[in-house]
Design a protein around this motif. Structure first.
Motif, PDB file in Angstrom:
ATOM      1  N   THR A 101      -4.133   9.498   4.092  1.00  0.00           N
ATOM      2  CA  THR A 101      -3.869   8.115   3.677  1.00  0.00           C
ATOM      3  C   THR A 101      -4.361   7.926   2.236  1.00  0.00           C
ATOM      4  O   THR A 101      -5.154   8.735   1.741  1.00  0.00           O
ATOM      5  N   PRO A 102      -3.868   6.896   1.538  1.00  0.00           N
ATOM      6  CA  PRO A 102      -4.203   6.743   0.122  1.00  0.00           C
ATOM      7  C   PRO A 102      -5.710   6.660  -0.161  1.00  0.00           C
ATOM      8  O   PRO A 102      -6.150   7.018  -1.250  1.00  0.00           O
ATOM      9  N   ASP A 103      -6.498   6.253   0.827  1.00  0.00           N
ATOM     10  CA  ASP A 103      -7.955   6.230   0.606  1.00  0.00           C
ATOM     11  C   ASP A 103      -8.570   7.628   0.772  1.00  0.00           C
ATOM     12  O   ASP A 103      -9.785   7.795   0.661  1.00  0.00           O
ATOM     13  N   GLY A 104      -7.738   8.643   1.025  1.00  0.00           N
ATOM     14  CA  GLY A 104      -8.237  10.020   1.127  1.00  0.00           C
ATOM     15  C   GLY A 104      -8.585  10.444   2.553  1.00  0.00           C
ATOM     16  O   GLY A 104      -8.931  11.602   2.790  1.00  0.00           O
ATOM     17  N   ALA A 105      -8.479   9.518   3.520  1.00  0.00           N
ATOM     18  CA  ALA A 105      -8.808   9.875   4.908  1.00  0.00           C
ATOM     19  C   ALA A 105      -7.749  10.837   5.455  1.00  0.00           C
ATOM     20  O   ALA A 105      -6.546  10.641   5.241  1.00  0.00           O
TER      21      ALA A 105
ATOM     22  N   PRO B 145       1.236   7.092   3.399  1.00  0.00           N
ATOM     23  CA  PRO B 145       0.432   8.311   3.556  1.00  0.00           C
ATOM     24  C   PRO B 145       1.236   9.547   3.153  1.00  0.00           C
ATOM     25  O   PRO B 145       2.469   9.525   3.155  1.00  0.00           O
TER      26      PRO B 145
ATOM     27  N   GLN C 246     -22.594  13.050  -2.515  1.00  0.00           N
ATOM     28  CA  GLN C 246     -22.010  12.491  -3.738  1.00  0.00           C
ATOM     29  C   GLN C 246     -22.989  12.601  -4.906  1.00  0.00           C
ATOM     30  O   GLN C 246     -24.142  12.190  -4.805  1.00  0.00           O
TER      31      GLN C 246
ATOM     32  N   MET D 164       0.854  -1.201   0.000  1.00  0.00           N
ATOM     33  CA  MET D 164       0.000   0.000   0.000  1.00  0.00           C
ATOM     34  C   MET D 164       0.889   1.249   0.000  1.00  0.00           C
ATOM     35  O   MET D 164       1.909   1.300   0.672  1.00  0.00           O
TER      36      MET D 164
END
Ligand code: ADP
Ligand code: MG
Length: 372
Positions: A27-31, A4, A179, A1
């Protein structure tokens, strides 16, 4: 992964209380999470000098302005170094976003922030992004508010509209669509802590603020004054719009309606607080969309009485602090600077034309890069 990403953000707003500095981790998921925060208060002498800029009668020499630019730059570097000393991740940030201190905001022509970014670059040795407003202004925008795209990235909900209200010296609102439903929009609603602080300082000893709104709570709204102040044309101006200390300071407000000599100062304080409450409520009322949740940030989110009044007036919307969704109120705007600096590095827009009225979204900020 993927690892960050880390960025530092520094912000000092129109309250001229000092510099908030944060390290933001994405973090890569945007968190996103703020992993460290440091607040460096301005010395009283600097704060008073900066507050004086709000008075349009104030004249300052180019030499004094240049000295102030270096002084603010040094304090930004000091704040960043103090944050680095308390947080190992601060030394690994990709970039530092610095807002600088606004000394003049006269949209759509100009917005000037002082604080020499090269001082921060030299002290930290990391790339610095500054001057976030003027690219948008060159495209015909207001250059403000700056945080809505960040608010969207950090706080939007998938299934309902939210609004973020930043209660700084000036208040601004961002509407965050769910969204796939609607456009991000927002604008400055008018005054917040700036006027409340100024009246408090005049009557209760400067500099300071009305802790938790305790003093305002003892007062009663003066309806004649409130009506007069609400007639300020800024409140009726359609968006896009933004404002600053130059427009909202006590002398200008009192030209619309001045307290009588026998008015209780606490009643005036209560009325100033109510002006903020009503202008935020008016913005929500005027909007075509009804936010289900309203998230408060900025120092005003710590004014318990202000929050109480907003919660009452904005019902049935749920009023929360951004800390309820993961970011402490005093950290939000500094985190926005960190996020905007990364956007600049990535060549992505930082200012939304749907907010500022610019001809298109702007990649905003000037990059000061090593080596020096
Ligand atoms: N505990 C508190 N009670 C009341 N007001 C507070 C409190 N903490 C901060 N504030 C207000 O918040 C202001 C600072 O807010 P801030 O978000 O930093 O504004 P700006 O972005 O304009 O600098 C202070 O000047 C004060 O008016
Ligand atoms: Mg501040």
């Amino acid at each position: 992964m993927a690892a960050p990403r880390l960025a530092m953000g520094l912000m000092s707003g129109t309250s001229a209380d000092g510099i908030d500095a944060v390290v933001l981790r994405i973090t890569p998921d945007g968190a996103m999470a703020v992993v460290a925060h440091h607040f460096l208060p301005y010395p009283d002498s600097l704060r008073n000098a900066l507050l004086d800029f709000g008075n349009e009668e104030h004249r300052i020499s180019a030499r004094d302005m240049a000295a102030m630019d270096a002084r603010v730059g040094a304090l930004y570097a000091e704040a960043a170094l103090a944050l680095s000393a308390q947080c190992a991740e601060a030394q690994r940030v990709e970039v530092i976003g610095m807002h600088g201190q606004t000394v003049c905001h006269t949209p759509p022509d100009n917005s000037t922030q002082i604080g020499n970014p090269a001082q921060l670059l030299t002290a930290l040795g990391r790339p610095v992004v500054a001057d976030f407003r003027r690219a948008d202004m060159a495209l015909g925008g207001q250059g403000a508010p700056l945080a809505p795209l960040f608010h969207q990235a950090a706080f939007a909900a998938p299934d309902h509209w939210r609004a973020v209200v930043n209660l700084g010296g000036i208040a601004n609102i961002s509407w965050l669509p769910p969204q796939g439903g609607g456009a991000l929009h927002g604008y400055d609603t008018g005054p917040a802590n700036g006027l409340i602080d100024a009246w408090f300082n005049r009557h209760r000893g400067a500099p300071g603020y009305d802790h938790d709104g305790t003093w305002a709570r003892t007062g009663t709204v003066l309806p004649t004054l409130l009506d007069a102040w609400q007639r300020d044309p800024f409140f009726r101006q359609p968006p896009p719009k933004s404002t600053g200390r130059g427009s909202f300071h006590l002398e200008r407000l009192f030209a619309l309606g001045a307290p009588e000599p026998d008015d209780e100062p606490a009643d005036v304080q209560r009325t100033l607080l109510e002006l903020t409450v009503r202008s935020v409520a008016q913005a929500i009322e005027d909007s075509a969309v009804t936010p289900e949740r309203i998230l408060l940030c900025g120092g005003g989110a710590y004014n318990g009485f202000l929050v109480e009044r907003l919660s009452t007036v904005l019902a049935p919307a749920t009023v929360l602090r951004t800390s309820d969704v993961g970011v402490a109120p005093e950290q939000v705007e500094a985190a926005a600077m960190a996020w905007l600096a990364l956007r600049r590095l990535d060549g992505l827009p930082g200012a939304a034309a749907s907010v500022t009225g610019a001809r298109r979204d702007a990649v905003s900020g000037a990059l000061y890069a090593p080596p020096v």
